[in-house]
Design an enzyme around this catalytic site. Structure first.
Site, mmCIF file in Angstrom:
data_model
loop_
_atom_site.group_PDB
_atom_site.id
_atom_site.type_symbol
_atom_site.label_atom_id
_atom_site.label_comp_id
_atom_site.label_asym_id
_atom_site.label_seq_id
_atom_site.Cartn_x
_atom_site.Cartn_y
_atom_site.Cartn_z
ATOM 1 N N TYR A 55 -1.824 -0.421 10.711
ATOM 2 C CA TYR A 55 -1.938 -0.815 9.314
ATOM 3 C C TYR A 55 -0.652 -0.486 8.563
ATOM 4 C CZ TYR A 55 -3.736 -1.104 4.532
ATOM 5 O OH TYR A 55 -3.923 -1.413 3.212
ATOM 6 N N SER A 87 0.844 -1.186 0.000
ATOM 7 C CA SER A 87 0.000 0.000 0.000
ATOM 8 C C SER A 87 0.880 1.235 0.000
ATOM 9 C CB SER A 87 -0.891 -0.003 1.255
ATOM 10 O OG SER A 87 -1.522 1.233 1.472
#
Length: 273
Positions: free
Chosen positions: A179, A166
């Site tokens: 995250y 990501s």
């Protein structure tokens, strides 16, 4: 699950148009892929795109009803897919799914590690269950699947592994601390894996690092403030779609054999952060 059959490719890659000097692109027709998190979003879009290119796709996820529907859709488009119930957190489930795909198709040429969670919250909210779940799925799940598939690729002396990281694997964002930590781990593991298995075992490794993509990830956000932020953001710019990431994966997959596209950082044009 059903038996495997070979497909004819229906798509042309950018490599087919850009190649020079007679260097052939990698042929994906007839290859076998395992895609985790295939029941929605990037995983489902990737399965559809690869199947259109002649890849037999193993659809791995927990929601078998979604997998069955996707399998039927792929079949209607002339592709071939196998639904595999798999929980990436459970090593036994992963091993069973990988074994079933190899037994049915004889190999696994492509692995797309796509399963992931992103429940945003500030650290001082102490949503520790969400922290642990992210580590279990985003990191341990990826390791479980890689460990199960890699021996088959080593035996074949060929393969291509895609790990979905990501923008959060490159940058840090408030509310995304845990995250970000998991996606930084994915990015680091991907590069280390590439260095260890590339030359030795002829296995390519690509780390995909998307920016804002319209997926079900946001449905897992339990903090109302951060959920509103994501909804507001979606109204401010055009998010990427799963199909955009699927096209990126196919591009890297069809690169000539001597080319390893190690990282792809893919953002919406309007994303300024």
């Amino acid at each position: 699950m059903s038996s495997c059959r070979r497909q004819r490719p229906t798509l042309r890659s950018g490599w087919a148009r850009l190649q020079q000097g007679g260097t052939p692109m990698t042929t994906v027709n007839g290859k076998i892929a395992l895609i985790t998190g295939a029941s929605s979003g990037i995983g489902a879009a990737t399965a559809t795109r690869l199947a259109e290119a002649g890849v037999t796709v193993g659809l791995a996820a927990r929601r078998t009803d979604r997998l069955d529907a996707l399998k039927a859709d792929i079949a209607e488009r002339g592709g071939n897919a196998l639904a595999i119930e798999m929980d990436v957190v459970d090593p036994a489930s992963v091993e069973a799914g990988v074994r079933a795909l190899v037994d049915a198709c004889g190999s696994i040429d492509i692995l797309v590690n796509n399963a992931g969670l992103m429940p945003l919250s500030d650290i001082d909210q102490f949503k520790t269950d969400e922290w642990h779940r992210m580590v279990d799925v985003n990191v341990k799940g990826l390791l479980n699947t890689t460990a199960a598939v890699l021996p088959q690729m080593i035996r074949q002396h060929a393969g291509h592994i895609f790990n979905t990281s990501s923008i959060a694997g490159r940058k840090i964002f408030k509310g995304l601390s845990v995250y970000c930590a998991t996606k930084h781990a994915v990015t680091a593991f991907s590069d280390g894996l590439r260095m260890e298995v590339g030359q030795k075992h002829n296995i390519r490794v690509t780390c995909i690092q998307p920016g804002a993509v319209a997926t079900e990830l946001y449905d897992r956000i339990t903090d109302p403030g951060y959920r509103k932020q994501m909804d507001d953001l979606a109204r401010q710019m055009t998010f990427l779609q799963g199909a955009d990431i699927a096209a990126t994966i196919l591009f890297a997959l069809q690169a000539p054999g001597h080319v390893n596209v190690a990282e792809l950082f893919v953002l919406p044009t309007e994303q300024g952060w």
